[in-house]
Design a protein around this motif. Sequence first.
Motif, PDB file in Angstrom:
ATOM      1  N   HIS A   1      52.130  37.724  33.337  1.00 48.44           N
ATOM      2  CA  HIS A   1      51.689  36.424  32.828  1.00 48.44           C
ATOM      3  C   HIS A   1      50.225  36.504  32.446  1.00 48.44           C
ATOM      4  O   HIS A   1      49.445  37.235  33.074  1.00 48.44           O
ATOM      5  N   ARG A   2      49.826  35.785  31.402  1.00 49.92           N
ATOM      6  CA  ARG A   2      48.412  35.592  31.055  1.00 49.92           C
ATOM      7  C   ARG A   2      48.110  34.119  31.333  1.00 49.92           C
ATOM      8  O   ARG A   2      48.550  33.238  30.600  1.00 49.92           O
ATOM      9  N   ALA A   3      47.398  33.874  32.417  1.00 52.41           N
ATOM     10  CA  ALA A   3      47.170  32.505  32.889  1.00 52.41           C
ATOM     11  C   ALA A   3      45.977  31.875  32.190  1.00 52.41           C
ATOM     12  O   ALA A   3      44.978  32.536  31.900  1.00 52.41           O
ATOM     13  N   GLN A   4      46.077  30.559  31.970  1.00 53.38           N
ATOM     14  CA  GLN A   4      45.045  29.802  31.289  1.00 53.38           C
ATOM     15  C   GLN A   4      44.473  28.721  32.214  1.00 53.38           C
ATOM     16  O   GLN A   4      44.858  28.603  33.371  1.00 53.38           O
ATOM     17  N   VAL A   5      43.569  27.937  31.645  1.00 53.15           N
ATOM     18  CA  VAL A   5      42.867  26.891  32.407  1.00 53.15           C
ATOM     19  C   VAL A   5      43.862  25.964  33.105  1.00 53.15           C
ATOM     20  O   VAL A   5      44.854  25.536  32.508  1.00 53.15           O
ATOM     21  N   GLY A   6      43.590  25.670  34.377  1.00 47.17           N
ATOM     22  CA  GLY A   6      44.453  24.802  35.168  1.00 47.17           C
ATOM     23  C   GLY A   6      45.426  25.562  36.046  1.00 47.17           C
ATOM     24  O   GLY A   6      46.131  24.960  36.855  1.00 47.17           O
ATOM     25  N   PHE A   7      45.450  26.889  35.915  1.00 52.23           N
ATOM     26  CA  PHE A   7      46.356  27.723  36.696  1.00 52.23           C
ATOM     27  C   PHE A   7      45.799  27.922  38.106  1.00 52.23           C
ATOM     28  O   PHE A   7      44.623  28.219  38.286  1.00 52.23           O
ATOM     29  N   TRP A   8      46.655  27.758  39.104  1.00 57.95           N
ATOM     30  CA  TRP A   8      46.296  28.015  40.495  1.00 57.95           C
ATOM     31  C   TRP A   8      47.199  29.109  41.044  1.00 57.95           C
ATOM     32  O   TRP A   8      48.387  29.169  40.719  1.00 57.95           O
TER      33      TRP A   8
ATOM     34  N   ALA B   1      40.617  39.402  35.936  1.00 58.93           N
ATOM     35  CA  ALA B   1      40.000  38.574  34.902  1.00 58.93           C
ATOM     36  C   ALA B   1      40.194  39.260  33.553  1.00 58.93           C
ATOM     37  O   ALA B   1      39.694  40.357  33.326  1.00 58.93           O
ATOM     38  N   ALA B   2      40.935  38.619  32.644  1.00 58.51           N
ATOM     39  CA  ALA B   2      41.133  39.164  31.300  1.00 58.51           C
ATOM     40  C   ALA B   2      39.915  38.885  30.429  1.00 58.51           C
ATOM     41  O   ALA B   2      39.573  39.666  29.538  1.00 58.51           O
ATOM     42  N   THR B   3      39.277  37.743  30.654  1.00 58.96           N
ATOM     43  CA  THR B   3      38.013  37.388  30.028  1.00 58.96           C
ATOM     44  C   THR B   3      37.092  36.913  31.148  1.00 58.96           C
ATOM     45  O   THR B   3      37.490  36.877  32.306  1.00 58.96           O
ATOM     46  N   GLU B   4      35.860  36.544  30.829  1.00 60.47           N
ATOM     47  CA  GLU B   4      35.008  35.973  31.871  1.00 60.47           C
ATOM     48  C   GLU B   4      35.674  34.712  32.415  1.00 60.47           C
ATOM     49  O   GLU B   4      36.091  33.834  31.656  1.00 60.47           O
ATOM     50  N   CYS B   5      35.790  34.631  33.733  1.00 58.85           N
ATOM     51  CA  CYS B   5      36.513  33.527  34.370  1.00 58.85           C
ATOM     52  C   CYS B   5      35.621  32.784  35.354  1.00 58.85           C
ATOM     53  O   CYS B   5      34.860  33.411  36.101  1.00 58.85           O
ATOM     54  N   ARG B   6      35.767  31.490  35.368  1.00 60.54           N
ATOM     55  CA  ARG B   6      35.144  30.660  36.399  1.00 60.54           C
ATOM     56  C   ARG B   6      36.261  30.096  37.268  1.00 60.54           C
ATOM     57  O   ARG B   6      37.146  29.400  36.776  1.00 60.54           O
ATOM     58  N   MET B   7      36.227  30.457  38.542  1.00 61.67           N
ATOM     59  CA  MET B   7      37.299  30.118  39.462  1.00 61.67           C
ATOM     60  C   MET B   7      36.763  29.244  40.591  1.00 61.67           C
ATOM     61  O   MET B   7      35.644  29.420  41.059  1.00 61.67           O
ATOM     62  N   LEU B   8      37.602  28.315  41.048  1.00 59.24           N
ATOM     63  CA  LEU B   8      37.304  27.567  42.263  1.00 59.24           C
ATOM     64  C   LEU B   8      38.150  28.157  43.383  1.00 59.24           C
ATOM     65  O   LEU B   8      39.379  28.165  43.306  1.00 59.24           O
TER      66      LEU B   8
ATOM     67  N   ARG C   1      33.397  30.799  41.782  1.00 62.17           N
ATOM     68  CA  ARG C   1      33.214  32.235  41.617  1.00 62.17           C
ATOM     69  C   ARG C   1      33.341  32.573  40.138  1.00 62.17           C
ATOM     70  O   ARG C   1      34.229  32.041  39.457  1.00 62.17           O
ATOM     71  N   VAL C   2      32.480  33.440  39.658  1.00 61.36           N
ATOM     72  CA  VAL C   2      32.531  33.882  38.263  1.00 61.36           C
ATOM     73  C   VAL C   2      32.866  35.369  38.232  1.00 61.36           C
ATOM     74  O   VAL C   2      32.197  36.179  38.880  1.00 61.36           O
ATOM     75  N   TYR C   3      33.912  35.729  37.494  1.00 62.42           N
ATOM     76  CA  TYR C   3      34.377  37.109  37.377  1.00 62.42           C
ATOM     77  C   TYR C   3      34.217  37.578  35.938  1.00 62.42           C
ATOM     78  O   TYR C   3      34.480  36.824  34.996  1.00 62.42           O
ATOM     79  N   GLN C   4      33.807  38.815  35.795  1.00 58.00           N
ATOM     80  CA  GLN C   4      33.649  39.408  34.476  1.00 58.00           C
ATOM     81  C   GLN C   4      34.948  40.074  34.030  1.00 58.00           C
ATOM     82  O   GLN C   4      35.799  40.422  34.863  1.00 58.00           O
ATOM     83  N   PRO C   5      35.142  40.274  32.721  1.00 59.08           N
ATOM     84  CA  PRO C   5      36.375  40.908  32.240  1.00 59.08           C
ATOM     85  C   PRO C   5      36.622  42.253  32.931  1.00 59.08           C
ATOM     86  O   PRO C   5      35.728  43.082  33.036  1.00 59.08           O
ATOM     87  N   GLY C   6      37.838  42.441  33.426  1.00 62.82           N
ATOM     88  CA  GLY C   6      38.199  43.668  34.097  1.00 62.82           C
ATOM     89  C   GLY C   6      38.029  43.642  35.605  1.00 62.82           C
ATOM     90  O   GLY C   6      38.497  44.547  36.292  1.00 62.82           O
ATOM     91  N   GLN C   7      37.363  42.598  36.133  1.00 65.28           N
ATOM     92  CA  GLN C   7      37.217  42.485  37.579  1.00 65.28           C
ATOM     93  C   GLN C   7      38.510  41.962  38.200  1.00 65.28           C
ATOM     94  O   GLN C   7      39.184  41.114  37.637  1.00 65.28           O
ATOM     95  N   PHE C   8      38.816  42.481  39.365  1.00 67.66           N
ATOM     96  CA  PHE C   8      39.998  42.017  40.096  1.00 67.66           C
ATOM     97  C   PHE C   8      39.602  40.996  41.154  1.00 67.66           C
ATOM     98  O   PHE C   8      38.628  41.177  41.877  1.00 67.66           O
TER      99      PHE C   8
ATOM    100  N   SER D   1      37.898  28.159  33.713  1.00 69.64           N
ATOM    101  CA  SER D   1      37.630  28.637  32.352  1.00 69.64           C
ATOM    102  C   SER D   1      37.978  30.108  32.261  1.00 69.64           C
ATOM    103  O   SER D   1      37.954  30.828  33.262  1.00 69.64           O
ATOM    104  N   GLY D   2      38.311  30.563  31.059  1.00 67.73           N
ATOM    105  CA  GLY D   2      38.701  31.942  30.851  1.00 67.73           C
ATOM    106  C   GLY D   2      40.195  32.146  30.982  1.00 67.73           C
ATOM    107  O   GLY D   2      40.979  31.201  30.920  1.00 67.73           O
ATOM    108  N   SER D   3      40.608  33.405  31.183  1.00 72.55           N
ATOM    109  CA  SER D   3      42.031  33.712  31.346  1.00 72.55           C
ATOM    110  C   SER D   3      42.208  34.855  32.337  1.00 72.55           C
ATOM    111  O   SER D   3      41.334  35.707  32.495  1.00 72.55           O
ATOM    112  N   LEU D   4      43.361  34.858  33.002  1.00 74.60           N
ATOM    113  CA  LEU D   4      43.680  35.837  34.038  1.00 74.60           C
ATOM    114  C   LEU D   4      44.924  36.623  33.662  1.00 74.60           C
ATOM    115  O   LEU D   4      45.839  36.084  33.042  1.00 74.60           O
ATOM    116  N   GLU D   5      44.968  37.881  34.065  1.00 72.68           N
ATOM    117  CA  GLU D   5      46.163  38.693  33.877  1.00 72.68           C
ATOM    118  C   GLU D   5      46.835  38.889  35.229  1.00 72.68           C
ATOM    119  O   GLU D   5      46.220  39.384  36.175  1.00 72.68           O
ATOM    120  N   VAL D   6      48.101  38.493  35.305  1.00 71.04           N
ATOM    121  CA  VAL D   6      48.883  38.596  36.535  1.00 71.04           C
ATOM    122  C   VAL D   6      49.811  39.795  36.401  1.00 71.04           C
ATOM    123  O   VAL D   6      50.575  39.890  35.444  1.00 71.04           O
TER     124      VAL D   6
END
Length: 244
Positions: free
Chosen positions: A97-104, A122-129, A56-63, A79-84
Motif C-alpha cells: 500500500h502507498r498510504a496518504q494523509v489521514g492514514f493511521w 517514508a516514501a516522501t518527507e512525512c510528518r507523523m503524529l 515526528r518528521v521522516y525523510q524519504p527512505g527512512q523507516f 503530510s507526505g506518503s508512506l510505503e507499507v
Amino acid sequence: MLCSALFGEHFAQCVRGDCTIRSNSEGTLGLLGVHGWLASEPEEFKRWAELSGKWRVYQPGQFLYFSGDPSDGIYGLESGSLEVTFPLVAEEPVVLHRAQVGFWVGDNGELSDTPRTISLMAATECRMLHLPRLAIRKLLADDPKHWQSFYRLATINTTVAVGLLAEALSLTLRARMCRRLLLLTDTSIDVTVTQEDLSKMLGVYRSTLRPILNKLAKSGAIELGYRRIRVIDRAILASFRDEQ
C-alpha cells in the motif's frame, strides 16, 4: 506479485533515531483533525491525542519500523506518503500500500501486544503524529471506554486490506491502476510516484503497466512527467474503476 527491491542485506540500518521529534505543545492535530480515523472520534479522545502525541518528521527512505519490531504506539500521517510492505518469501518485502494523509497505522501490534507484522517507510518527507504506547496504556487503564476508538481504527485498516485483496482478485489491471491513481491524488492533482513505484504497488512489472499508462495519457486522463503523474480528468479514470 512483484517484490520490492528496496530492502537489502543491511535491512536493519534504519535511521529511525535521526527523525526530528517535537512535542505537540501547540495542541493541534493539523490535517489529522479533519482527515482519517481521528477526525471522527469524540472530542475528548481528540483532545487526549493532542496532548499525548509527538510530531515526528521522516525523510524519504527512512523507516518508522520493521516487521518484527515491538510495538511503540500508533502513527498518523499528516503530510507526505508512506510505503507499507510485508515480508513474504525469504523476508523479501512486497509493497502492499502507498498510504496518504489521514492514514493511521500500528494498531495491530499495539492492540494485540504482538510484534509488528509490516514494515513502514517514508516514501516522501512525512510528518507523523506518534501516540506513544505508554500514553495509550494509561488512557485505557483509566477509562476503558476508549477501547472502542482504537477498535474503530482496526476496522478501518482491516477494510482497506480486504478491499485491496478483493480488487486484486476481481478487477482488471487498468481498473486497479485507475483506483490507485484516484486514491493517491485525492487531495492533489499531482502524485509523486514513479512508474516503477506504481508497478510495485500493483504487483506487476513496469513493462506490463507502461502501455496502460500511455493509453490513459493519450486519452487526456493523465499527464506523465519525471517521477510524477498528474491527473487531468478524474472522470475518465473513474469510468474504468469497476472494470472486470
